[in-house]
Each structure stands twice: as C-alpha cells, then as structure tokens.
Design an enzyme around this catalytic site. Structure first.
Site, PDB file in Angstrom:
ATOM      1  N   GLU A 158       0.800  -1.238   0.000  1.00  0.00           N
ATOM      2  CA  GLU A 158       0.000   0.000   0.000  1.00  0.00           C
ATOM      3  C   GLU A 158       0.829   1.283   0.000  1.00  0.00           C
ATOM      4  O   GLU A 158       0.630   2.191   0.799  1.00  0.00           O
ATOM      5  CB  GLU A 158      -0.950  -0.021   1.200  1.00  0.00           C
ATOM      6  N   GLU A 263      -6.190 -10.703  -1.021  1.00  0.00           N
ATOM      7  CA  GLU A 263      -7.018 -10.444   0.175  1.00  0.00           C
ATOM      8  C   GLU A 263      -8.498 -10.381  -0.218  1.00  0.00           C
ATOM      9  O   GLU A 263      -9.246  -9.523   0.198  1.00  0.00           O
ATOM     10  CB  GLU A 263      -6.572  -9.149   0.870  1.00  0.00           C
TER      11      GLU A 263
HETATM   12  O1  G3I Z   1      -3.984  -7.784  18.983  1.00  0.00           O
HETATM   13  C1  G3I Z   1      -4.725  -6.694  19.548  1.00  0.00           C
HETATM   14  C2  G3I Z   1      -5.361  -7.138  20.853  1.00  0.00           C
HETATM   15  O2  G3I Z   1      -4.325  -7.435  21.790  1.00  0.00           O
HETATM   16  C3  G3I Z   1      -6.244  -6.021  21.374  1.00  0.00           C
HETATM   17  O3  G3I Z   1      -6.922  -6.474  22.527  1.00  0.00           O
HETATM   18  C4  G3I Z   1      -7.261  -5.620  20.309  1.00  0.00           C
HETATM   19  C5  G3I Z   1      -8.072  -4.443  20.798  1.00  0.00           C
HETATM   20  O4  G3I Z   1      -8.863  -3.996  19.746  1.00  0.00           O
HETATM   21  O5  G3I Z   1      -6.589  -5.214  19.095  1.00  0.00           O
HETATM   22  C6  G3I Z   1      -5.813  -6.296  18.569  1.00  0.00           C
HETATM   23  O6  G3I Z   1      -5.166  -5.835  17.407  1.00  0.00           O
HETATM   24  C7  G3I Z   1      -6.042  -5.776  16.262  1.00  0.00           C
HETATM   25  C8  G3I Z   1      -5.417  -6.618  15.153  1.00  0.00           C
HETATM   26  O7  G3I Z   1      -6.183  -6.492  13.935  1.00  0.00           O
HETATM   27  C9  G3I Z   1      -5.366  -8.112  15.529  1.00  0.00           C
HETATM   28  O8  G3I Z   1      -6.667  -8.575  15.720  1.00  0.00           O
HETATM   29  C10 G3I Z   1      -6.092  -4.311  15.806  1.00  0.00           C
HETATM   30  O9  G3I Z   1      -6.808  -3.573  16.773  1.00  0.00           O
HETATM   31  C11 G3I Z   1      -6.822  -4.223  14.461  1.00  0.00           C
HETATM   32  O10 G3I Z   1      -6.724  -2.895  13.961  1.00  0.00           O
HETATM   33  C12 G3I Z   1      -6.141  -5.143  13.457  1.00  0.00           C
HETATM   34  O11 G3I Z   1      -6.904  -5.084  12.255  1.00  0.00           O
HETATM   35  C13 G3I Z   1      -6.233  -5.668  11.142  1.00  0.00           C
HETATM   36  C14 G3I Z   1      -5.993  -4.564  10.094  1.00  0.00           C
HETATM   37  O12 G3I Z   1      -5.360  -5.149   8.934  1.00  0.00           O
HETATM   38  C15 G3I Z   1      -5.107  -3.489  10.644  1.00  0.00           C
HETATM   39  O13 G3I Z   1      -4.936  -2.496   9.625  1.00  0.00           O
HETATM   40  C16 G3I Z   1      -7.144  -6.710  10.536  1.00  0.00           C
HETATM   41  O14 G3I Z   1      -7.285  -7.797  11.437  1.00  0.00           O
HETATM   42  C17 G3I Z   1      -6.561  -7.228   9.219  1.00  0.00           C
HETATM   43  O15 G3I Z   1      -7.493  -8.072   8.553  1.00  0.00           O
HETATM   44  C18 G3I Z   1      -6.242  -6.064   8.291  1.00  0.00           C
HETATM   45  O16 G3I Z   1      -5.618  -6.585   7.134  1.00  0.00           O
HETATM   46  C19 G3I Z   1      -5.186  -5.591   6.184  1.00  0.00           C
HETATM   47  C20 G3I Z   1      -3.998  -6.185   5.453  1.00  0.00           C
HETATM   48  O17 G3I Z   1      -2.987  -6.546   6.379  1.00  0.00           O
HETATM   49  C21 G3I Z   1      -3.489  -5.210   4.418  1.00  0.00           C
HETATM   50  N1  G3I Z   1      -4.572  -4.855   3.481  1.00  0.00           N
HETATM   51  C22 G3I Z   1      -5.748  -4.285   4.153  1.00  0.00           C
HETATM   52  C23 G3I Z   1      -6.294  -5.293   5.159  1.00  0.00           C
HETATM   53  C24 G3I Z   1      -7.545  -4.745   5.798  1.00  0.00           C
HETATM   54  O18 G3I Z   1      -7.256  -3.598   6.540  1.00  0.00           O
END
Ligand code: G3I
Length: 372
Positions: A158, A263
C-alpha cells in the site's frame, strides 16, 4: 438366472470406482489444481489451533496461507531489540505440516508499524541512513528466519494512492521512492529463492495501476526481482467497476509480472445505502451502518453471489496470469469487515458462513473451476 453375489459386488465396486474417478474435485484447492493456488488468511485463533472448525476448512479447501496480522512489523518486531516470532513460527510450522504454501505478509507497510521504526525518541523522523539500517536489519532478520520455507513475501504494502501519487508515509518522507527498491533488494539478499511481491488495494484505479506498472519497470531496470503484484481485491457489493479491475489485471500481465488476488473478500453491505440512509437523516444511522445484524436477506445474498460469480469469471479468464487467489479470512465471523468501516457490524464477506458452512458460492466456484 442366478447371478452370483460375486458378480454383483464386482459390479458395485466397478461403478464406485468409475463414479469416484469421474467425480469432479469437490474442494476449492483440488478444483483449482493446475490453475492457481487457493489461499486464506489465518488469525491467531487458527494459528494457535483453537478454531478447530476453521482449521478443518483450511485443510480441506486451501493450499496457501498467510498470516492476517502476526508477521507485520508491529506484532513481530515490537521494539528495536525485541522480536516476537512465536505466532509466525506456528503459522509456518502449520503450513509445512499440512503441505500448504506460505506467504509472508508484510515487511514494509505504513500501518501496524511500530513508531520506533521511522521515528526517533523525540518524535522526529529518523535519518535516511538510520532508516535504511533498520529496514535492512528487520528484513534480513524476519526473512532470514524463514529462508527456504516461505514461498514469497509482500515486500511493500500500500505505497501508492489511487491517483498514482506515492503515499506520504514516513518511509516516503525519509527516503522518497527509494524505499521500495531498497526493500526489494534487502529481501532478495535475505532469501534469493523467495518470490517478491508488491501488494496494494483498489488496484483497479487507473492512476494506481499506471504507477504500479512504472514501479515494475523501474525495479526490473535496476535488475531487482519482482515476481508478482498482489491485487488485494477487497470488493464492495457495487464497487469497484469490474471493467477497470480487469484492465488492471491485463496491464500488470503486460508489464511481465504474475498477478495474485491476495485479500479477496466482498462486503455484502451496500455502501450506497449507508450514505443514502444517513443523508436522509430520518434513517437510523446505526441500522444503515449495520443493516443485516439479524442475518442476510436472501435477495442480498443473491446479489452478493452473482457479483462473486462475475469476479470469478474475470479471474478464470486470466488464470494463465494469476498464480494465487487468497480469501481474507476463513468464515464470515473472522472478517475484518465486521469492524470496517464501522466497528461491531455484521458482514457476510467470505465463502463460508458463521457456522462454518460453505455458502452456495463455494459449489459454484468449484463448478466454474471444473468447467475450464
Ligand atoms: O492484537 C490486539 C489485541 O491485543 C487487542 O486487545 C485488540 C483491541 O482492539 O486489538 C488487537 O489488534 C487488532 C489486530 O487487527 C489483531 O486482531 C487491531 O486492533 C486491528 O486494527 C487489526 O486489524 C487488522 C488490520 O489489517 C489493521 O490495519 C485486521 O485484522 C486485518 O485483517 C487487516 O488486514 C489488512 C492487510 O494486512 C493489508 N490490506 C488491508 C487489510 C484490511 O485492513
């Protein structure tokens, strides 16, 4: 005439053999064999073995996996002198134990990036030399740990905007466009056999498409390896325009790289409804944002199903240039879209439902794969 039981059982055995032989493959990965890899993204519950129902689907339908989160820079390298490899190690072991191809996601990305990576303690941006050293150390440590075990890496994620300009990330602010060739160089040095990918979303946008084509040319001109581009393929129920999506596949193939849908998912929640209902004011904003909290109405499913078919028709048309299609999650309950653009909503974006049942689309995708 008395027909011996032996003849009857021989006939049954023969019919069973023939029906089995003639039967088309009944899993996504078997139906796609010889065309492209079919993958999914694993969350920590699947990596840790807790989601047994999800793991069953992964083993049955997928021959490629990627970590949804645990191999990004923040989770895997939280402090400059500390790495956290345990989940990533488990993912790689799971892939190897189940003969599943593994992709590393992702080395250089402006999101889920620990602040220390590009910033000094006082909050100022690091120098170019300092950032290059950090990138090289991060990449050589992470890629080096899995050398020969990970098929390919989303080296940079990105970095380009829909209008074709470069995202003004800290990487860009410090190194300009140079951070991308440097990242590809460092990754290739760390594992010369690994495939290298540039990965991005909304790759249907003409500006982004053109800059990615230029980027491919620039990397090649420098003698750097790039094997494929990842079109993330996060789809809406009405966007993107699929003609533009297909034009990008054609443009990247013409630039001499393979294409991966890295994705793939499709929100079933109409965004136009979100804006319209909110604009009307009278609508309940919460309902507009989360219209299917009690289940997806059949006509909404049918709309989703037929758009998924249209995307799959495009993928099938270009299967010679496509090497992998990865869904971004196993079942609806796993999808990031349940929290984007609104947290806590109920979306229906993946081929398997919340009860881990295959939706009708799974059979249809298999049928389409078997027909080619
Ligand atoms: O691990 C912490 C946890 O300890 C905490 O309690 C919790 C509180 O909300 O957050 C957890 O982290 C989260 C993480 O996913 C793991 O679950 C983050 O808040 C959350 O923002 C994060 O979201 C991920 C996102 O990328 C971040 O930008 C999504 O799961 C994931 O599917 C998404 O994937 C991205 C690709 O890597 C790149 N392309 C876009 C795609 C969608 O955004």
């Amino acid at each position: 005439m008395k027909i011996s039981i032996h003849i009857i059982s021989a006939l049954i055995a023969c019919m069973t053999f023939l029906s089995g032989y003639a039967q088309s493959p009944s899993s996504l990965k078997d139906a796609a064999k010889g065309k492209f890899l079919i993958g999914t993204a694993l969350n920590h519950n699947q990596i840790l073995g807790h989601d047994t129902a999800g793991i069953k689907i992964i083993k049955e339908h997928f021959n490629a996996i990627v970590a949804e989160n645990c191999m990004k820079s923040q989770p895997i390298h939280p402090q400059r002198d500390r790495y956290s490899f345990s989940l990533a190690d488990k993912l790689v072991e799971f892939g190897e134990q189940n003969d599943i191809v593994i992709t590393g996601h992702t080395l250089i990305w402006h999101s889920q990036l620990p602040r220390w990576f590009c910033h000094n303690e006082d909050g100022s941006l690091r120098s170019a030399e300092e950032l290059k050293a950090i990138m090289k150390e991060h990449i050589s440590t992470v890629v080096g740990r899995y050398k020969g075990r990970i098929k390919g890496w989303d080296v940079v994620n990105e970095a380009i905007m829909e209008d074709g300009s470069y995202r003004k990330s800290p990487f860009y602010q410090i190194l300009g466009e140079e951070f991308i060739p440097l990242a590809f160089q460092y990754t290739h040095e760390a594992d010369p056999e690994a495939e290298l990918y540039y990965n991005d979303y909304n790759m249907w946008a003409e500006g982004k498409r053109n800059t990615v084509v230029k980027l491919i040319g620039e990397l090649r001109k420098r003698g750097l390896r790039i094997d494929a581009v990842g079109m993330q393929s996060h789809m809406g129920i009405s966007k993107p325009n699929l003609t533009e999506y297909e034009k990008s596949i054609e443009a990247f193939a013409a630039a001499g790289v393979k294409i991966m849908m890295t994705e793939f998912d499709m929100s079933a929640i109409p965004t136009e409804r979100l804006t319209a209902d909110l604009a009307e004011g009278g609508a309940d904003p919460a309902k507009a944002r989360n219209p299917y909290v009690d289940g997806l109405p059949d006509e909404a499913y049918q709309r989703w199903h037929s758009r998924m078919e249209k995307v799959w028709e495009i993928i099938m048309r270009h299967s010679d240039d496509i090497t992998r299609v990865t869904f971004w999650g196993v079942c609806d309950g796993d999808s990031w879209l349940n929290n984007f653009p609104v947290r806590g909503r109920t979306d229906y974006a993946l081929p398997f439902d919340r009860q881990h049942n295959a939706k009708p689309i799974v059979g249809r995708l298999i049928e389409m794969l078997n027909s080619k």
